[in-house]
Design an enzyme around this catalytic site. Structure first.
Site, mmCIF file in Angstrom:
data_model
loop_
_atom_site.group_PDB
_atom_site.id
_atom_site.type_symbol
_atom_site.label_atom_id
_atom_site.label_comp_id
_atom_site.label_asym_id
_atom_site.label_seq_id
_atom_site.Cartn_x
_atom_site.Cartn_y
_atom_site.Cartn_z
ATOM 1 N N CYS A 130 0.814 -1.224 0.000
ATOM 2 C CA CYS A 130 0.000 0.000 0.000
ATOM 3 C C CYS A 130 0.847 1.275 0.000
ATOM 4 C CB CYS A 130 -0.949 0.002 1.195
ATOM 5 S SG CYS A 130 -2.182 -1.318 1.079
ATOM 6 N N HIS A 178 -11.932 10.180 -9.372
ATOM 7 C CA HIS A 178 -10.806 10.319 -10.301
ATOM 8 C C HIS A 178 -9.767 11.331 -9.840
ATOM 9 C CE1 HIS A 178 -13.372 7.854 -12.831
ATOM 10 N NE2 HIS A 178 -12.318 7.611 -13.588
ATOM 11 N N GLU A 196 -12.687 -0.261 0.372
ATOM 12 C CA GLU A 196 -11.642 -0.209 -0.655
ATOM 13 C C GLU A 196 -11.775 -1.405 -1.587
ATOM 14 O OE1 GLU A 196 -7.664 0.093 0.811
ATOM 15 O OE2 GLU A 196 -8.024 2.011 1.784
#
Ligand SMILES: [Zn+2]
Length: 119
Positions: A26, A70, A108
């Site tokens: 991550c 985005h 997530e």
């Protein structure tokens, strides 16, 4: 009669975690198809048969979705360390005017989520 009304939203965004070991997966820049659930809790009005209009949740969340979709989350003020936990609190703080706000959930992945209740 007390109910939870829940709406789910989605947005695509990139992030990296800044407080993990450099070899942690991550730590690398990557993206998710994030899901965000917003739950409000309250008493059903016997006259209308509802607590609030679901559309109120959507209206409250839309400006937040536009800030996230985005984008590279780490570049957004308050999200320099863009964990699910920090993102859930960030969303909560932006929704604080929403009647009955009870829970913000960030997903997530299909298998991992963070539930935040404002504490
Ligand atoms: Zn991630």
């Amino acid at each position: 009669m007390i109910v939870d009304l829940v709406k789910e939203f989605s947005f695509e965004a990139a992030h990296r975690l800044t407080q993990v070991a450099l070899d942690h997966k991550c730590a690398r820049l990557h993206g998710h198809s994030f899901k965000c659930e917003v739950a409000v809790r309250g008493e059903v009005d016997p006259a209308t048969g509802w607590f609030i209009d679901y559309a109120e949740i959507t209206e409250a969340f839309e400006p937040i979705r536009l800030q996230l979709d985005h984008y590279y989350l780490n570049e957004i003020e308050g999200l320099a360390n863009a964990t699910s936990e920090n993102l859930a609190r960030w969303v909560w703080e932006k929704l604080e005017g929403l009647k009955g706000l009870h829970r913000v959930t960030i997903r997530e992945t299909c298998a991992a989520r963070c539930d935040y209740f404002g504490e």
